[in-house]
Design a protein around this motif. Structure first.
Motif, PDB file in Angstrom:
ATOM      1  N   ILE A 154       0.837  -1.205   0.000  1.00 12.96           N
ATOM      2  CA  ILE A 154       0.000   0.000   0.000  1.00 12.96           C
ATOM      3  C   ILE A 154       0.865   1.246   0.000  1.00 12.96           C
ATOM      4  O   ILE A 154       0.607   2.195  -0.737  1.00 12.96           O
ATOM      5  N   LEU A 155       1.904   1.213   0.820  1.00 15.02           N
ATOM      6  CA  LEU A 155       2.741   2.399   0.997  1.00 15.02           C
ATOM      7  C   LEU A 155       3.562   2.723  -0.240  1.00 15.02           C
ATOM      8  O   LEU A 155       3.705   3.897  -0.615  1.00 15.02           O
ATOM      9  N   SER A 156       4.088   1.690  -0.898  1.00 16.08           N
ATOM     10  CA  SER A 156       4.953   1.918  -2.060  1.00 16.08           C
ATOM     11  C   SER A 156       4.238   2.674  -3.188  1.00 16.08           C
ATOM     12  O   SER A 156       4.766   3.680  -3.679  1.00 16.08           O
ATOM     13  N   PRO A 157       3.049   2.229  -3.646  1.00 11.77           N
ATOM     14  CA  PRO A 157       2.380   3.001  -4.704  1.00 11.77           C
ATOM     15  C   PRO A 157       1.969   4.402  -4.268  1.00 11.77           C
ATOM     16  O   PRO A 157       1.968   5.331  -5.079  1.00 11.77           O
ATOM     17  N   LEU A 158       1.638   4.565  -2.982  1.00 11.68           N
ATOM     18  CA  LEU A 158       1.273   5.899  -2.499  1.00 11.68           C
ATOM     19  C   LEU A 158       2.464   6.845  -2.545  1.00 11.68           C
ATOM     20  O   LEU A 158       2.348   7.999  -2.971  1.00 11.68           O
ATOM     21  N   LEU A 159       3.638   6.370  -2.112  1.00 14.75           N
ATOM     22  CA  LEU A 159       4.838   7.205  -2.137  1.00 14.75           C
ATOM     23  C   LEU A 159       5.242   7.552  -3.563  1.00 14.75           C
ATOM     24  O   LEU A 159       5.615   8.691  -3.858  1.00 14.75           O
ATOM     25  N   MET A 160       5.161   6.548  -4.447  1.00 18.07           N
ATOM     26  CA  MET A 160       5.501   6.802  -5.843  1.00 18.07           C
ATOM     27  C   MET A 160       4.515   7.775  -6.472  1.00 18.07           C
ATOM     28  O   MET A 160       4.890   8.634  -7.276  1.00 18.07           O
ATOM     29  N   MET A 161       3.243   7.660  -6.091  1.00 20.20           N
ATOM     30  CA  MET A 161       2.225   8.572  -6.618  1.00 20.20           C
ATOM     31  C   MET A 161       2.512  10.007  -6.185  1.00 20.20           C
ATOM     32  O   MET A 161       2.365  10.948  -6.973  1.00 20.20           O
TER      33      MET A 161
END
Length: 257
Positions: A37-44
């Motif tokens: 969950i955290l990885s795509p949010l940070l990349m976004m």
């Protein structure tokens, strides 16, 4: 029928291999599955800071638009890359144990798909944070994901065969993926494309699948029958091609891996 019988026969093994892949991916990670969950949010967040200045007036709710494209493409990239190396990386098992060989690329695509499902929580979070209206069409998003899974599996089967006989495919495919990333409307609107580029875009299966996904979760529109037909036919065609190519060459794997 042979594939279905083997799938049912080795379903337990398949589940165990998928579970193993997911556990290995997050082994010794402090946050574990939270990274899905955290990885795509940070990349976004990073990509939004870079691209929102250019497209903020053309795309409503740019953060969800960007995140949805990012998740769809990342799944396809991860699934096909892992499926491509699945036969070569399991050479020891293939030479010692009698197993349906297609289980290895299938396992990789399925484990990537499970990660994608966990990552969808990130979209839910952003829908809530941006106060995006939730419409009944959101219930239809699994259909587009089914098309995506079949398309990725077909491509993965084809790539896994090529990787056995032609190792340069690793390098070639990395270039193809980079081109495909820019050729898929992940962070830009298709409205900026000229007619000739839009005609080429329509040849990209990920464009149609991503468009359907966004319609369901972001735009609140029902995908048309034509859009369903295009996604289904493309996904089925790649899957059928993958199964046929894999079945034709699988007996030769042991000699080359």
């Amino acid at each position: 029928m042979e594939y279905i019988k083997n799938f049912l026969k080795y379903r337990g093994l398949l589940e165990e291999l998928v579970s193993r892949d997911i556990k290995v991916k997050y082994r010794r990670s402090a946050l574990g599955y939270i990274w899905t969950i955290l990885s795509p949010l940070l990349m976004m967040i990073v990509m939004s800071l870079v691209f929102s200045y250019f497209f903020r007036y053309e795309i409503e709710n740019y953060t969800v638009y960007l995140l949805s494209g990012q998740l769809i493409f990342n799944f396809f990239s991860e699934a096909t890359n892992q499926a491509m190396t699945s036969i070569v990386n399991n050479r020891s098992l293939l030479t010692k144990v009698h197993l349906p060989k297609y289980i290895f690329p299938l396992t990789k695509v399925m484990s990537s798909f499970v990660n994608l499902l966990f990552s969808l929580v990130a979209i839910v979070i952003m829908l809530i944070m941006t106060r995006t209206p939730i419409t009944p069409t959101i219930l239809l998003f699994p259909v587009s994901l089914c098309y995506l899974f079949l398309f990725a599996l077909g491509c993965g089967l084809i790539l896994s065969v090529f990787a056995v006989f032609f190792r340069d495919i690793y390098h070639i495919y990395s270039v193809v993926l980079t081109a495909l990333m820019y050729f898929t409307p992940i962070f830009y609107p298709v409205s900026i494309l000229p007619d000739y580029a839009m005609n080429l875009m329509r040849m990209n299966p990920l464009y149609h699948i991503l468009k359907m996904f966004r319609k369901c979760i972001l735009e609140g529109e029902l995908p048309t029958a034509w859009e369903h037909m295009v996604c289904f036919l493309v996904s089925a065609a790649f899957l059928l091609a993958g199964l046929l190519i894999f079945k034709k060459r699988q007996d030769d794997f042991v000699m080359y891996i």
